[in-house]
Design a protein around this motif. Structure first.
Motif, PDB file in Angstrom:
ATOM      1  N   LYS A  92       4.802  14.717  -7.580  1.00 26.22           N
ATOM      2  CA  LYS A  92       5.249  16.051  -7.176  1.00 26.22           C
ATOM      3  C   LYS A  92       6.566  16.450  -7.829  1.00 26.22           C
ATOM      4  O   LYS A  92       6.926  17.626  -7.807  1.00 26.22           O
ATOM      5  N   GLY A  93       7.314  15.458  -8.379  1.00 31.63           N
ATOM      6  CA  GLY A  93       8.534  15.827  -9.082  1.00 31.63           C
ATOM      7  C   GLY A  93       9.719  14.924  -8.888  1.00 31.63           C
ATOM      8  O   GLY A  93      10.759  15.121  -9.525  1.00 31.63           O
ATOM      9  N   ALA A  94       9.627  13.912  -7.998  1.00 29.36           N
ATOM     10  CA  ALA A  94      10.733  12.958  -7.869  1.00 29.36           C
ATOM     11  C   ALA A  94      10.915  12.235  -9.199  1.00 29.36           C
ATOM     12  O   ALA A  94       9.951  11.953  -9.911  1.00 29.36           O
ATOM     13  N   ASP A  95      12.168  11.935  -9.546  1.00 28.61           N
ATOM     14  CA  ASP A  95      12.461  11.353 -10.859  1.00 28.61           C
ATOM     15  C   ASP A  95      12.242   9.848 -10.902  1.00 28.61           C
ATOM     16  O   ASP A  95      11.833   9.309 -11.923  1.00 28.61           O
ATOM     17  N   ARG A  96      12.531   9.162  -9.829  1.00 28.26           N
ATOM     18  CA  ARG A  96      12.302   7.728  -9.748  1.00 28.26           C
ATOM     19  C   ARG A  96      12.214   7.344  -8.277  1.00 28.26           C
ATOM     20  O   ARG A  96      12.369   8.210  -7.394  1.00 28.26           O
ATOM     21  N   ALA A  97      11.948   6.065  -8.029  1.00 30.26           N
ATOM     22  CA  ALA A  97      11.728   5.653  -6.646  1.00 30.26           C
ATOM     23  C   ALA A  97      12.276   4.260  -6.405  1.00 30.26           C
ATOM     24  O   ALA A  97      12.471   3.469  -7.332  1.00 30.26           O
ATOM     25  N   ILE A  98      12.536   3.982  -5.125  1.00 27.57           N
ATOM     26  CA  ILE A  98      12.941   2.656  -4.658  1.00 27.57           C
ATOM     27  C   ILE A  98      11.966   2.250  -3.562  1.00 27.57           C
ATOM     28  O   ILE A  98      11.768   2.992  -2.594  1.00 27.57           O
ATOM     29  N   HIS A  99      11.346   1.097  -3.726  1.00 29.78           N
ATOM     30  CA  HIS A  99      10.368   0.610  -2.748  1.00 29.78           C
ATOM     31  C   HIS A  99      10.890  -0.684  -2.125  1.00 29.78           C
ATOM     32  O   HIS A  99      11.022  -1.693  -2.816  1.00 29.78           O
ATOM     33  N   ILE A 100      11.194  -0.622  -0.834  1.00 29.51           N
ATOM     34  CA  ILE A 100      11.573  -1.828  -0.088  1.00 29.51           C
ATOM     35  C   ILE A 100      10.276  -2.439   0.428  1.00 29.51           C
ATOM     36  O   ILE A 100       9.679  -1.933   1.388  1.00 29.51           O
ATOM     37  N   GLU A 101       9.810  -3.486  -0.219  1.00 29.26           N
ATOM     38  CA  GLU A 101       8.512  -4.066   0.117  1.00 29.26           C
ATOM     39  C   GLU A 101       8.632  -5.025   1.299  1.00 29.26           C
ATOM     40  O   GLU A 101       9.380  -5.996   1.249  1.00 29.26           O
ATOM     41  N   GLU A 102       7.908  -4.720   2.346  1.00 30.24           N
ATOM     42  CA  GLU A 102       7.889  -5.574   3.536  1.00 30.24           C
ATOM     43  C   GLU A 102       6.544  -5.371   4.225  1.00 30.24           C
ATOM     44  O   GLU A 102       6.184  -4.251   4.602  1.00 30.24           O
ATOM     45  N   GLU A 103       5.791  -6.438   4.373  1.00 24.85           N
ATOM     46  CA  GLU A 103       4.439  -6.350   4.905  1.00 24.85           C
ATOM     47  C   GLU A 103       4.424  -5.985   6.385  1.00 24.85           C
ATOM     48  O   GLU A 103       3.568  -5.239   6.854  1.00 24.85           O
ATOM     49  N   THR A 104       5.378  -6.506   7.157  1.00 25.24           N
ATOM     50  CA  THR A 104       5.361  -6.311   8.613  1.00 25.24           C
ATOM     51  C   THR A 104       6.626  -5.595   9.062  1.00 25.24           C
ATOM     52  O   THR A 104       7.550  -6.208   9.603  1.00 25.24           O
ATOM     53  N   LEU A 105       6.678  -4.300   8.831  1.00 25.48           N
ATOM     54  CA  LEU A 105       7.839  -3.522   9.270  1.00 25.48           C
ATOM     55  C   LEU A 105       7.899  -3.386  10.788  1.00 25.48           C
ATOM     56  O   LEU A 105       8.922  -2.975  11.334  1.00 25.48           O
ATOM     57  N   ARG A 160       0.806  -1.216   0.000  1.00 22.68           N
ATOM     58  CA  ARG A 160       0.000   0.000   0.000  1.00 22.68           C
ATOM     59  C   ARG A 160       0.845   1.274   0.000  1.00 22.68           C
ATOM     60  O   ARG A 160       0.357   2.347  -0.356  1.00 22.68           O
ATOM     61  N   ALA A 161       2.114   1.172   0.396  1.00 20.94           N
ATOM     62  CA  ALA A 161       2.984   2.351   0.409  1.00 20.94           C
ATOM     63  C   ALA A 161       3.271   2.863  -0.994  1.00 20.94           C
ATOM     64  O   ALA A 161       3.794   3.971  -1.150  1.00 20.94           O
ATOM     65  N   SER A 162       2.920   2.090  -2.017  1.00 17.67           N
ATOM     66  CA  SER A 162       3.101   2.558  -3.392  1.00 17.67           C
ATOM     67  C   SER A 162       2.302   3.824  -3.657  1.00 17.67           C
ATOM     68  O   SER A 162       2.657   4.623  -4.524  1.00 17.67           O
ATOM     69  N   GLN A 163       1.210   4.020  -2.895  1.00 17.62           N
ATOM     70  CA  GLN A 163       0.425   5.252  -3.040  1.00 17.62           C
ATOM     71  C   GLN A 163       1.269   6.472  -2.658  1.00 17.62           C
ATOM     72  O   GLN A 163       1.253   7.496  -3.348  1.00 17.62           O
ATOM     73  N   ALA A 164       2.018   6.372  -1.556  1.00 19.65           N
ATOM     74  CA  ALA A 164       2.885   7.471  -1.138  1.00 19.65           C
ATOM     75  C   ALA A 164       4.003   7.685  -2.145  1.00 19.65           C
ATOM     76  O   ALA A 164       4.392   8.829  -2.431  1.00 19.65           O
ATOM     77  N   ILE A 165       4.518   6.602  -2.702  1.00 22.56           N
ATOM     78  CA  ILE A 165       5.587   6.708  -3.698  1.00 22.56           C
ATOM     79  C   ILE A 165       5.083   7.421  -4.941  1.00 22.56           C
ATOM     80  O   ILE A 165       5.760   8.302  -5.488  1.00 22.56           O
ATOM     81  N   ARG A 166       3.892   7.051  -5.415  1.00 21.54           N
ATOM     82  CA  ARG A 166       3.327   7.696  -6.594  1.00 21.54           C
ATOM     83  C   ARG A 166       3.084   9.187  -6.351  1.00 21.54           C
ATOM     84  O   ARG A 166       3.254  10.012  -7.250  1.00 21.54           O
TER      85      ARG A 166
END
Length: 256
Positions: free
Chosen positions: A77-90, A66-72
């Protein structure tokens, strides 16, 4: 200038929070989520530095799908690319564990600057950015109110106490934790939202980063603050009583 901005997705501030049956965390099933506000200011500072000096801004987020929403939103807003460390139970990771994940993701990028918010709205530890800097062996500054690139370094203005500030110069690469409110946050434009769909999002797993979830600190119990009722009688005439009431509502109840 290559800038990595660490962002976190947290429950929206107006959410009604309920404690899980286990008592160890909040019930997330019916919550709405948003970018952590201090991280939003870190993102804005990174975007303004990019506009002045060129380069790229990379949004880095550790969280469930679900954090992909924050990444998008960051990309819109202007970030060029993103890195998503996917982990369900942080929640299985403490501050050091999260910082190790972020450090492993940052190291191959070799950024000039790493920006984080001062603290998160959910846990509020205010430690991740500092620990991240230590793991990467970078000079760092906290509670940053302004940052200005100076060729091979960066000059920052730090907020101290009682209205005092400190101006510090440090070499690059460096890590900064950004204070909330230092800039006016921008909104994502319609064009930015469309472009965000085509921008690169690199997905990593905890296994790929080689970080074990063996926390040195864990949350054992959450509970709401106790509620109590109290009656106070305000002496004096109507004018004096009204002034006392306003003062109590403003400074004690904090509802004005």
């Amino acid at each position: 200038m290559k800038i990595i901005v660490s962002i976190k997705q947290v429950p929206a501030r107006d959410s009604q929070l309920r404690i899980q049956a286990s008592g160890r965390w909040i019930e997330e099933s019916d919550l709405s989520f948003e970018i952590n506000e201090p991280d939003a200011y870190a993102l804005e500072e990174a975007l303004q530095l990019k506009e002045k000096h060129g380069g790229e801004v990379i949004a880095l987020c550790a969280g469930p799908p679900r954090a992909s929403q924050a990444i998008r939103e960051a990309l819109a807003k202007g970030a060029d690319r993103a890195i998503h460390i996917e982990e369900e139970t942080l929640t299985a990771f403490d501050t050091l564990g999260i910082a190790k994940l972020l450090a492993q993701a940052c190291a191959p990028e070799r950024p000039d600057l790493i920006l984080t918010g001062l603290q998160s709205d959910d846990l509020g530890y205010g430690q991740t950015g500092v620990v991240l800097a230590e793991l990467l062996g970078l000079p760092h500054a906290t509670i940053v109110m302004a940052a200005e690139a100076t060729g091979s370094g960066v000059r920052v203005k730090r907020e101290l106490e009682n209205g005092w500030f400190q101006n510090v110069e440090m070499p690059l690469p460096a890590a900064l934790t950004i204070q909330s409110g230092i800039n006016k946050l921008r909104y994502a434009t319609l064009m930015g939202i469309k472009k965000a769909k085509t921008k690169e999002v690199k997905r990593l797993t905890v296994a790929e980063l080689g970080v074990a979830s063996v926390p040195a600190v864990s949350i054992e119990r959450n509970y709401p603050p106790p509620r109590s009722k109290q009656t106070q009688l305000l002496d004096g005439n109507a004018r004096d009583a009204a002034a006392k009431l306003i003062e109590k509502l403003r400074f004690e109840a904090r509802v004005l």
